[in-house]
Design an enzyme around this catalytic site. Structure first.
Site, PDB file in Angstrom:
ATOM      1  CB  SER A  90     -10.571  -5.140  12.551  1.00  0.00           C
ATOM      2  OG  SER A  90     -11.310  -3.612  12.861  1.00  0.00           O
TER       3      SER A  90
ATOM      4  CE1 TYR B  61     -11.250  -3.711   7.247  1.00  0.00           C
ATOM      5  CE2 TYR B  61     -12.073  -2.672   9.260  1.00  0.00           C
ATOM      6  CZ  TYR B  61     -11.233  -3.122   8.672  1.00  0.00           C
ATOM      7  OH  TYR B  61      -9.753  -2.900   9.368  1.00  0.00           O
TER       8      TYR B  61
ATOM      9  CE  LYS C 180      -9.798  -5.836   8.661  1.00  0.00           C
ATOM     10  NZ  LYS C 180      -8.344  -6.777   8.739  1.00  0.00           N
TER      11      LYS C 180
HETATM   12  P1  NAI Z   1      -2.643   1.153   6.292  1.00  0.00           P
HETATM   13  O1  NAI Z   1      -3.567   1.440   5.194  1.00  0.00           O
HETATM   14  O2  NAI Z   1      -1.407   1.996   6.942  1.00  0.00           O
HETATM   15  O3  NAI Z   1      -2.118   0.226   5.548  1.00  0.00           O
HETATM   16  C1  NAI Z   1      -2.066  -1.128   5.637  1.00  0.00           C
HETATM   17  C2  NAI Z   1      -0.708  -1.852   3.899  1.00  0.00           C
HETATM   18  O4  NAI Z   1      -1.465  -2.670   3.447  1.00  0.00           O
HETATM   19  C3  NAI Z   1      -0.760  -0.884   3.212  1.00  0.00           C
HETATM   20  O5  NAI Z   1       1.147  -0.044   2.717  1.00  0.00           O
HETATM   21  C4  NAI Z   1      -0.673  -0.859   1.708  1.00  0.00           C
HETATM   22  O6  NAI Z   1      -0.181  -0.398   1.138  1.00  0.00           O
HETATM   23  C5  NAI Z   1      -1.062  -2.588   1.971  1.00  0.00           C
HETATM   24  N1  NAI Z   1      -1.705  -3.013   1.173  1.00  0.00           N
HETATM   25  C6  NAI Z   1      -2.972  -2.871   1.078  1.00  0.00           C
HETATM   26  N2  NAI Z   1      -3.821  -4.505   0.150  1.00  0.00           N
HETATM   27  C7  NAI Z   1      -2.768  -4.715  -0.465  1.00  0.00           C
HETATM   28  C8  NAI Z   1      -2.640  -6.190  -0.697  1.00  0.00           C
HETATM   29  N3  NAI Z   1      -3.768  -6.441  -1.918  1.00  0.00           N
HETATM   30  N4  NAI Z   1      -1.249  -6.556  -0.777  1.00  0.00           N
HETATM   31  C9  NAI Z   1      -0.372  -6.213  -0.187  1.00  0.00           C
HETATM   32  N5  NAI Z   1      -0.263  -5.603   0.358  1.00  0.00           N
HETATM   33  C10 NAI Z   1      -1.302  -4.878   1.007  1.00  0.00           C
HETATM   34  O7  NAI Z   1      -4.155   0.929   7.134  1.00  0.00           O
HETATM   35  P2  NAI Z   1      -3.350   0.559   9.326  1.00  0.00           P
HETATM   36  O8  NAI Z   1      -4.380   0.784  10.267  1.00  0.00           O
HETATM   37  O9  NAI Z   1      -1.548   0.128   8.894  1.00  0.00           O
HETATM   38  O10 NAI Z   1      -4.040  -1.236   8.276  1.00  0.00           O
HETATM   39  C11 NAI Z   1      -2.899  -2.648   8.438  1.00  0.00           C
HETATM   40  C12 NAI Z   1      -4.486  -3.754   9.141  1.00  0.00           C
HETATM   41  O11 NAI Z   1      -4.914  -3.052  10.520  1.00  0.00           O
HETATM   42  C13 NAI Z   1      -5.166  -3.683   8.145  1.00  0.00           C
HETATM   43  O12 NAI Z   1      -5.743  -5.249   8.341  1.00  0.00           O
HETATM   44  C14 NAI Z   1      -6.267  -2.738   8.931  1.00  0.00           C
HETATM   45  O13 NAI Z   1      -7.675  -3.220   8.569  1.00  0.00           O
HETATM   46  C15 NAI Z   1      -5.792  -3.236  10.109  1.00  0.00           C
HETATM   47  N6  NAI Z   1      -6.809  -2.025  11.050  1.00  0.00           N
HETATM   48  C16 NAI Z   1      -6.535  -1.180  10.677  1.00  0.00           C
HETATM   49  C17 NAI Z   1      -7.316  -0.460  12.103  1.00  0.00           C
HETATM   50  C18 NAI Z   1      -6.537   1.305  12.716  1.00  0.00           C
HETATM   51  O14 NAI Z   1      -7.509   2.440  13.344  1.00  0.00           O
HETATM   52  N7  NAI Z   1      -6.073   2.085  11.522  1.00  0.00           N
HETATM   53  C19 NAI Z   1      -8.735  -0.896  13.385  1.00  0.00           C
HETATM   54  C20 NAI Z   1      -8.578  -2.046  12.776  1.00  0.00           C
HETATM   55  C21 NAI Z   1      -7.531  -2.965  12.294  1.00  0.00           C
END
Ligand code: NAI
Length: 245
Positions: A139, A152, A156
Site C-alpha cells: 500500500s 495497517y 504494509k
Molecule cells: P477488499 O476488501 O475489496 O478485498 C480484500 C479481500 O481480501 C476480500 O475479498 C477479503 O475477503 C479477503 N481477505 C481478508 N482477509 C483475508 C484472509 N485472512 N485470508 C484470505 N482472504 C482474506 O479490498 P481491496 O481494496 O481490494 O484490497 C486488496 C489489497 O489492496 C489489500 O491488501 C489492501 O490492503 C490493498 N490496498 C487497497 C487500497 C484501496 O484503496 N482499496 C489502497 C492500498 C492498498
C-alpha cells in the site's frame, strides 16, 4: 512476465483489486487461475465467472497450512505456478491508542506474514523450475505513513521491506518480485473513506486519481513486464525503490 498460458494464483480474489486482477488475468489468456479468499462464496463466484480454467479455494492467508493448501491445489489441478499474487489485506481504522493487541496481531498476520508464508510455499518449486514471479499487494500507506490506521501502515511497510528482501536474495535464481502500492481504489475496503472529501483529495494528489480496481489490474498487467523491483502504480517513486542489488 506475461500471464498468457501461465498458471496464476490470486489471494483476496473474491472482491476488489484481487477480483479485478483474477478477471484481467483470465482476459489476458492465463492457462489457470486459482482464486483464493476467506470468503468462500465470493471466491466461487469469481471462479465460476472465469470458467473451466479457474479453481476456487477457501483459505485464511494468515494460516500457513492454508497458504500451502492454496499452492498444492493450484499445482495439482492447474499446473506449475508462474505468478503468485499475495493480495488479501485488512484494515482496522484504529490509531495507536485504540488498536488492540488482537488487531495488531491479526493485521500483521494477514498483511505481512501471509507474504512470508506464500514465499516459503512457492519459492522452492519456482527456483527448481528456473523462475517465477511474486506480486505482493502492499500500500502507499507503507511508503508514506497515512493518518488513521497504525497497524495497517506498519504491516504494509514491513511487507514492502520483505518483498525487497526476497527480490534481492532471489533475483539471481530467476525470481521476479513486484509490490503493488495502490492508494484510493474504489473497493469495499475504501468505499466509505472515499466518500470523505479530504481523503479523496489526498488520494487524488498522491496517485493522480481515485482508481477503479480494473484500472489497478491494468497497471499490474503492464507492470509485470518490469524486470526490476517495481512499485505500482506509482512510477514517480519507482526510481527510488528499484532494485539495489
Ligand atoms: P477488499 O476488501 O475489496 O478485498 C480484500 C479481500 O481480501 C476480500 O475479498 C477479503 O475477503 C479477503 N481477505 C481478508 N482477509 C483475508 C484472509 N485472512 N485470508 C484470505 N482472504 C482474506 O479490498 P481491496 O481494496 O481490494 O484490497 C486488496 C489489497 O489492496 C489489500 O491488501 C489492501 O490492503 C490493498 N490496498 C487497497 C487500497 C484501496 O484503496 N482499496 C489502497 C492500498 C492498498
Amino acid at each position: 512476465m506475461r500471464v498468457q498460458d501461465k498458471v496464476v494464483v490470486v489471494t483476496g480474489a473474491a472482491s476488489g483489486i484481487g477480483r479485478a486482477m483474477a478477471l484481467r488475468f483470465a482476459e489476458e489468456g492465463a492457462a489457470g487461475i486459482l482464486v483464493a479468499d476467506l470468503d468462500e462464496a465470493g471466491a466461487a463466484a469469481v471462479a465460476e465467472r472465469i470458467g473451466d480454467r479457474a479453481r476456487a479455494v477457501r483459505a485464511d492467508v494468515s494460516v500457513e497450512d492454508d497458504v500451502r493448501a492454496i499452492v498444492d491445489t493450484a499445482e495439482r489441478s492447474l499446473g506449475p505456478i508462474a505468478l503468485f499474487c499475495s493480495n488479501a489485506g485488512i484494515i482496522t481504522g484504529h490509531g495507536v491508542e485504540e488498536a488492540t493487541d488482537e488487531e495488531w496481531s491479526r493485521t500483521l498476520a494477514v498483511n505481512t506474514l501471509a507474504h512470508v508464508y506464500a514465499a516459503r510455499a512457492v519459492l522452492p518449486a519456482m527456483v527448481e523450475r528456473g523462475g517465477g514471479y511474486l506480486l505482493n499487494t502492499c500500500s502507499a500507506a507503507g511508503l508514506v505513513n497515512c493518518p488513521g490506521d497504525a497497524p495497517y501502515a506498519v504491516s504494509k511497510a514491513a511487507a514492502i521491506s520483505f518483498a525487497e528482501w526476497v527480490a534481492i536474495h532471489y533475483r539471481a535464481r530467476g525470481i521476479g518480485v513486484s509490490v503493488l502500492c495502490p492508494q484510493g481504489v474504489r473497493t469495499g475496503m475504501m468505499r466509505e473513506d472515499l466518500e470523505d472529501e479530504n481523503l479523496t483529495a489526498r488520494a487524488v494528489i498522491s496517485s493522480g486519481a481515485v482508481l477503479e480496481p480494473e484500472e489497478v489490474a491494468g497497471h499490474v498487467v503492464e507492470g509485470l513486464d518490469a524486470e526490476r523491483f517495481y512499485i505500482l502504480p506509482h512510477p514517480e517513486v519507482a526510481g527510488f525503490f528499484q532494485m539495489k542489488a
